[in-house]
Design an enzyme around this catalytic site. Structure first.
Site, PDB file in Angstrom:
ATOM      1  N   ARG A  52     -14.062  -2.719   5.094  1.00 42.84           N
ATOM      2  CA  ARG A  52     -13.787  -4.016   4.455  1.00 42.84           C
ATOM      3  C   ARG A  52     -14.187  -5.164   5.370  1.00 42.84           C
ATOM      4  NH1 ARG A  52      -7.807  -5.188   2.194  1.00 42.84           N
ATOM      5  NH2 ARG A  52      -7.395  -5.494   4.397  1.00 42.84           N
ATOM      6  N   LYS A 151     -11.938 -11.161   3.232  1.00 40.70           N
ATOM      7  CA  LYS A 151     -10.806 -11.498   4.096  1.00 40.70           C
ATOM      8  C   LYS A 151     -11.335 -12.462   5.155  1.00 40.70           C
ATOM      9  CE  LYS A 151      -6.889  -8.947   5.897  1.00 40.70           C
ATOM     10  NZ  LYS A 151      -5.800  -9.650   5.247  1.00 40.70           N
ATOM     11  N   GLU A 184      -2.093 -12.548  -7.025  1.00 40.35           N
ATOM     12  CA  GLU A 184      -1.457 -11.848  -5.903  1.00 40.35           C
ATOM     13  C   GLU A 184      -0.566 -12.818  -5.147  1.00 40.35           C
ATOM     14  OE1 GLU A 184      -4.341 -10.571  -2.955  1.00 40.35           O
ATOM     15  OE2 GLU A 184      -5.516 -12.392  -3.244  1.00 40.35           O
TER      16      GLU A 184
HETATM   17  N1  PXG Z   1      -3.623 -10.011  -0.483  1.00 39.78           N
HETATM   18  C1  PXG Z   1      -3.871 -10.879   0.504  1.00 39.78           C
HETATM   19  C2  PXG Z   1      -4.278 -12.257   0.163  1.00 39.78           C
HETATM   20  C3  PXG Z   1      -3.782 -10.482   1.848  1.00 39.78           C
HETATM   21  O1  PXG Z   1      -4.041 -11.348   2.821  1.00 39.78           O
HETATM   22  C4  PXG Z   1      -3.111  -8.281   1.069  1.00 39.78           C
HETATM   23  C5  PXG Z   1      -3.254  -8.737  -0.229  1.00 39.78           C
HETATM   24  C6  PXG Z   1      -2.759  -6.854   1.293  1.00 39.78           C
HETATM   25  O2  PXG Z   1      -3.906  -6.127   1.702  1.00 39.78           O
HETATM   26  P1  PXG Z   1      -3.794  -4.839   2.621  1.00 39.78           P
HETATM   27  O3  PXG Z   1      -5.184  -4.358   2.754  1.00 39.78           O
HETATM   28  O4  PXG Z   1      -3.184  -5.270   3.927  1.00 39.78           O
HETATM   29  O5  PXG Z   1      -2.939  -3.866   1.895  1.00 39.78           O
HETATM   30  C7  PXG Z   1      -3.391  -9.158   2.136  1.00 39.78           C
HETATM   31  C8  PXG Z   1      -3.309  -8.732   3.567  1.00 39.78           C
HETATM   32  C9  PXG Z   1       0.810 -11.077   7.513  1.00 39.78           C
HETATM   33  C10 PXG Z   1      -0.563 -10.970   6.982  1.00 39.78           C
HETATM   34  O6  PXG Z   1       0.954 -11.378   8.697  1.00 39.78           O
HETATM   35  C11 PXG Z   1      -0.822 -10.220   5.868  1.00 39.78           C
HETATM   36  C12 PXG Z   1      -2.112 -10.129   5.358  1.00 39.78           C
HETATM   37  C13 PXG Z   1      -3.097 -10.843   5.960  1.00 39.78           C
HETATM   38  C14 PXG Z   1      -2.830 -11.602   7.063  1.00 39.78           C
HETATM   39  C15 PXG Z   1      -1.560 -11.670   7.611  1.00 39.78           C
HETATM   40  O7  PXG Z   1       1.766 -10.853   6.749  1.00 39.78           O
HETATM   41  N2  PXG Z   1      -2.243  -9.361   4.223  1.00 39.78           N
END
Ligand code: PXG
Length: 291
Positions: A52, A151, A184
């Site tokens: 990713r 991301k 989301e």
């Molecule tokens: N949606 C968004 C917008 C995200 O940033 C997720 C979903 C979940 O994706 P994953 O691949 O992790 O299952 C994310 C990711 C934090 C933090 O500190 C969390 C994310 C990104 C940056 C910081 O809580 N989540």
């Protein structure tokens, strides 16, 4: 204890891990990142996170200066340098140093760094009692503008939503897309359960394709629970039997209230609890060994 940070391929002390004020990651949010976790000495879904990261970089036409294999080794090296078994890992790749104009052509060399630290776990209460969330007025980025599948270092869209959530006194904020469909949360994907079936919005709604979201779908299939990746509105949320969020930091966390409306009886649902339990087992037994 001071952390060792991997900066452009070299391990340096936390105090020496500095980047230029001319780095376009800082000046323009021009870069990409990943948040990864390690459990019991193993990195969970490392390949998926690396893939990713490189896809995000391709979308913004940023050349990551090292191969996927080298990046994976750098991550493991950083974990070892800090003697970590359970950790939160942040990998960041920026456009690098340029001038004060926004043109990325002026940035010849990308900057990358890896931070591995102990994780700050969410309060236990979140998992036991569930979260209250609310819909905010900030809409998720249009895929035609900055696609949420990337991301990127530009998280202002999510931060604005988070600020609204903070003001309303909830730990997570729910964003809709520009057509009003459920997208989301600021750092988590959203799921609902209705009549024994699971639903989660597809990437086409304009969301990050979560790696935890994909894991939840795998687990649900193992339990022979039907999963539909379909768009839905807040109607489906308000009338759902269960709701939960997924993310690397949050793992799987139940939601018991949306916009001051209780989801079913206002307690974490049985399918949610079953998935949470299984998720905790899976993260401990699978992954890339650090040592
Ligand atoms: N949606 C968004 C917008 C995200 O940033 C997720 C979903 C979940 O994706 P994953 O691949 O992790 O299952 C994310 C990711 C934090 C933090 O500190 C969390 C994310 C990104 C940056 C910081 O809580 N989540």
């Amino acid at each position: 204890m001071a952390l060792k940070i991997l900066l452009n391929g070299k391990l340096v002390g936390e105090k020496d891990a500095k980047i230029s004020v001319f780095d376009h990651g800082l000046l323009y949010g021009d870069g990409v990142f990943e948040g990864i976790r390690a459990y019991s000495g193993k990195v969970f879904k490392l390949k998926e996170h690396i893939d990713r990261l490189y896809d995000s970089a391709r979308y913004i036409m940023l050349k990551i200066p090292v191969s996927k294999r080298k990046m994976s080794e750098d991550i493991l090296k950083t974990l070892r340098a800090n003697s970590l078994k359970d950790a939160y890992i942040r990998v960041v790749v920026t456009r690098g140093v340029g001038d004060l104009g926004l043109d990325p052509i002026k940035c010849p060399q990308a900057t990358y760094f890896v931070i591995a630290d102990r994780i700050a776990l969410y309060p236990r209460e979140f998992y036991e009692k569930g979260l209250k969330i609310c819909t905010v007025s900030t809409r998720r980025n249009l895929p035609e503008a900055l696609n949420p599948r990337v991301k990127s270092l530009n998280y202002l869209n999510n931060i604005l939503a988070k600020i609204e959530g903070n003001i309303r006194g909830v730990p997570e904020a729910l964003m809709l897309n520009n057509s009003g469909f459920v997208a989301e949360c600021t750092g988590d994907n959203v799921f609902i359960v209705k009549n024994g079936e699971i639903r989660t919005p597809p990437a086409s709604v304009g969301v990050l394709e979560g790696i935890t979201q994909a894991t939840v779908i795998e687990l649900a299939k193992k339990f022979r629970i039907k999963v539909r990746r379909e768009i839905f509105t807040r109607y489906c949320l308000f009338t759902a039997d269960e709701c939960f969020l997924s993310g690397t930091a949050a793992e799987i966390v139940p939601v018991i209230e949306v916009d001051n409306r209780k989801i079913a009886d206002g307690r974490p649902g049985s399918i949610t609890k079953k998935l949470m339990l299984e998720f905790r087992k899976v993260v401990k037994r699978s992954g890339t060994s650090i040592y």
